[in-house]
Design an enzyme around this catalytic site. Sequence first.
Site, PDB file in Angstrom:
ATOM      1  N   CYS A  86      20.517  77.281 -14.940  1.00 25.54           N
ATOM      2  CA  CYS A  86      21.744  78.139 -15.539  1.00 25.54           C
ATOM      3  C   CYS A  86      22.295  77.535 -16.924  1.00 25.54           C
ATOM      4  O   CYS A  86      21.816  77.362 -17.743  1.00 25.54           O
ATOM      5  CB  CYS A  86      22.720  78.544 -14.451  1.00 25.54           C
ATOM      6  N   HIS A 181      19.980  81.103 -10.260  1.00 20.85           N
ATOM      7  CA  HIS A 181      20.311  80.014  -9.510  1.00 20.85           C
ATOM      8  C   HIS A 181      19.203  79.711  -8.306  1.00 20.85           C
ATOM      9  O   HIS A 181      19.329  80.683  -7.166  1.00 20.85           O
ATOM     10  CB  HIS A 181      21.634  80.322  -8.713  1.00 20.85           C
ATOM     11  N   GLU A 183      19.028  77.706  -5.994  1.00 22.48           N
ATOM     12  CA  GLU A 183      19.481  77.015  -4.797  1.00 22.48           C
ATOM     13  C   GLU A 183      20.125  78.181  -4.034  1.00 22.48           C
ATOM     14  O   GLU A 183      20.300  77.475  -2.472  1.00 22.48           O
ATOM     15  CB  GLU A 183      20.373  76.038  -5.168  1.00 22.48           C
TER      16      GLU A 183
END
Length: 525
Positions: A86, A181, A183
Amino acid sequence: MTENIHKHRILILDFGSQYTQLVARRVRELGVYCELWAWDVTEAQIRDFNPSGIILSGGPESTTEENSPRAPQYVFEAGVPVFGICYGMQTMAMQLGGHVEASNEREFGYAQVEVVNDSALVRGIEDALTADGKPLLDVWMSHGDKVTAIPSDFVTVASTESCPFAIMANEEKRFYGVQFHPEVTHTRQGMRMLERFVRDICQCEALWTPAKIIDDAVARIREQVGDDKVILGLSGGVDSSVTAMLLHRAIGKNLTCVFVDNGLLRLNEAEQVLDMFGDHFGLNIVHVPAEDRFLSALAGENDPEAKRKIIGRVFVEVFDEEALKLEDVKWLAQGTIYPDVIESAASATGKAHVIKSHHNVGGLPKEMKMGLVEPLKELFKDEVRKIGLELGLPYDMLYRHPFPGPGLGVRVLGEVKKEYCDLLRRADAIFIEELRKADLYDKVSQAFTVFLPVRSVGVMGDGRKYDWVVSLRAVETIDFMTAHWAHLPYDFLGRVSNRIINEVNGISRVVYDISGKPPATIEWE
């Protein structure tokens, strides 16, 4: 010699994203050690850390602003793989010759990106295929700015209609950037992408496992303290319990645990701690009954913050007194974990406003010259729990809901009295018991009872009673930063209420808290 479990390591540079600690936890879950540092590190610090790869986190700033954070230029000269997430991708693009523009529309939420070129980062990874056989990935976007031109030596790997450069790569230099993202769980293949980067591209082995972490911690404790004596404040919470077990394995009887019973614990908690650690595991425990001392100090105090500080101060006083009674103690052990280290580090990414003061041992006794032993300071909470299981601690104890350091001192609203604590303990035990019986305990993130200093009229038999009110609180959350109130079944709540009112003499009314966070906090005080 134990194996060097820090040999392969990832450096994560933090640009301020709320997800940055989650990135680190994901890397650890892959069996690889990593550390989280502020973005403005020096070349010397990076060289000294000697990472196998570097991850640039997301962040709330705009790369188009003049003074926005930038990665140290050495990151791109160190000769190791770099993964920008990002904001991390945007600063990578800008610093290496690309272009970033502020977008009129924030892209937030689910998106599907189409893989248009081959890359080691996503090769063989897909959620679906287009009609012409190109891989599609379901991802979670959260950005305002977007890359409008990638550096000349990069290629576009994936795109969406609104985000032409969703993934970019320079395969030769092993630089990768993603505008989403990986994660978070909403990016369905995110863990596979992180694994591809960490394990394959950076070639890190899975050395960071619970058993190896224990062996490493035991060896380091022995090396640090030798034959010296160590003292630990044991609360029965996860961190101090796992610290106690690690130290016991490392130095045996040279560890003395001080258990301060402050009168603010859950029902039968003191007995359970003493039975488990003293009788079952054979630790050397000093039990200090201090209920009267804590309640006397709290008498007349209504302010939540003042109560927290009183409880912390009295704990330190009691602990210091006990420590001074012991001979030849050279070391103080604490259950500091990695998020504590991150939060206390002076970070250029800025500090969150303090909502509540954190309760912890206030430091070393002034009269004592002791060193500090912190065997958990590299570990996240989920890692501490896994290590606890490996050390033989019971699952129910390691995975029970969070309990505040000041205990019932902040779950009795207003002034804390023994009468109130005793009523609250019994009511809370009924609530937790019923949650377990209904198989709801592990379905909520945290559940507890709050004592309200309010009397309410009730009816018992032919008579009226004028007794106290308690509130039940149960929430569902992933990170405890935000939370939803748990929609527990009405018949379940009715059963809990009936039991509390009938079995706890002194409580006439039970209410259920349906406030989310925000605007409310999870705890009432």
